[in-house]
Design an enzyme around this catalytic site. Sequence first.
Site, PDB file in Angstrom:
ATOM      1  N   HIS A   1       0.693  -1.529   0.246  1.00 17.62           N
ATOM      2  CA  HIS A   1       0.091   0.262   0.146  1.00 17.62           C
ATOM      3  C   HIS A   1       0.651   1.578  -0.037  1.00 17.62           C
ATOM      4  CE1 HIS A   1      -2.577  -2.727   2.019  1.00 17.62           C
ATOM      5  NE2 HIS A   1      -3.610  -2.330   0.844  1.00 17.62           N
TER       6      HIS A   1
ATOM      7  N   GLN B   1      -8.630  -7.098 -10.786  1.00 19.88           N
ATOM      8  CA  GLN B   1      -9.144  -6.473 -10.178  1.00 19.88           C
ATOM      9  C   GLN B   1      -9.456  -5.225 -11.221  1.00 19.88           C
ATOM     10  OE1 GLN B   1     -10.146  -5.202  -5.877  1.00 19.88           O
ATOM     11  NE2 GLN B   1      -8.558  -4.084  -6.414  1.00 19.88           N
TER      12      GLN B   1
HETATM   13  O1  PAF Z   1      -8.115  -4.208  -3.697  1.00 22.99           O
HETATM   14  C1  PAF Z   1      -9.092  -3.437  -2.626  1.00 22.99           C
HETATM   15  O2  PAF Z   1      -8.180  -3.377  -1.446  1.00 22.99           O
HETATM   16  C2  PAF Z   1     -10.776  -3.427  -2.804  1.00 22.99           C
HETATM   17  O3  PAF Z   1     -10.874  -4.417  -3.266  1.00 22.99           O
HETATM   18  C3  PAF Z   1     -10.860  -1.775  -2.731  1.00 22.99           C
HETATM   19  C4  PAF Z   1      -9.723  -1.663  -4.199  1.00 22.99           C
HETATM   20  C5  PAF Z   1      -9.950  -1.250  -2.447  1.00 22.99           C
HETATM   21  C6  PAF Z   1     -12.377  -1.643  -2.456  1.00 22.99           C
HETATM   22  O4  PAF Z   1     -12.691  -1.946  -1.356  1.00 22.99           O
END
Ligand code: PAF
Length: 279
Positions: free
Chosen positions: A37, A153
């Site tokens: 992150h 995603q």
């Molecule tokens: O990748 C993630 O942590 C989640 O899927 C997100 C994009 C924050 C959506 O809740």
Amino acid sequence: MKVIAKKSELTAAIEELKQAGKTIGLVPTMGALHAGHVSLVKACNQNNDITVVSVFVNPTQFNDKEDLKRYPRTLDKDVALLEQNGCDYVFAPNVEEMYPEEDTRIFDFGHVGEVMEGARRPGHFNGVGQIVSKLFDIVKPHRAYFGMKDFQQIAVIKNMVRQLHYDLEIVPCPIIRESDGLAMSSRNTLLSPEHRSNAPHIHKVLEEATHLTAKMTVDELKQWVIDEVNKNPYLEVEYFEIVDDTELQTIRDWSENNVKVGCIAVYAGPIRLIDNIVF
Ligand code: PAF
């Protein structure tokens, strides 16, 4: 750095910044933040005047209630880490704030939402679409940052951006790994010590597989990866697919002229891990 829990407060702050000509970057997260992150926050910082990080465990994307219950929640630690890494605004709403009423929207991402994770986790990507679209509507960022560990995603969110005509750029960022090769994930903290020490086997096998394309057909290599990972008694493969990097169509032959990505989901005890590698 400001920590904000209300949509209206964040929207007002962003509105003012935009009027002053500032560019806004958004890093959506579910908290339990790690170095992966932090790399997104740093990338965001480099290319935008203002970095907004959302921290929200989104209930609508969990198809498994147990997974939602045990998902790590570490807001105080997250806020401290963000403060040290150049975040300007943390948006940390509660469920009521994000879902004052049931979100009944149904998204259709086409093929990219149906395969792999889409087939195994019904409703998961719909929930991702619900929350990410809400975040885009609230923050109206110029750019949004997502980690490539969640490779599918990114394809789903890009599809949503096109369909809903969001005027923003999706910035995919490289997977960050632990020193033993395990892809960083908030779920890693839930692994038992035995599962944690065996989990790096997943990346090791994927790495080895990238050197075997001259010796095996695509199907042979897929089976080889599944067998090699499953040889480890702490791991059980749910799927391994090799797909192209945009449409996520199954690769049939190495000679196809596209970028090929091997995507895997593995159970390490009750914890489900995903990873991927470019061939
Ligand atoms: O990748 C993630 O942590 C989640 O899927 C997100 C994009 C924050 C959506 O809740």
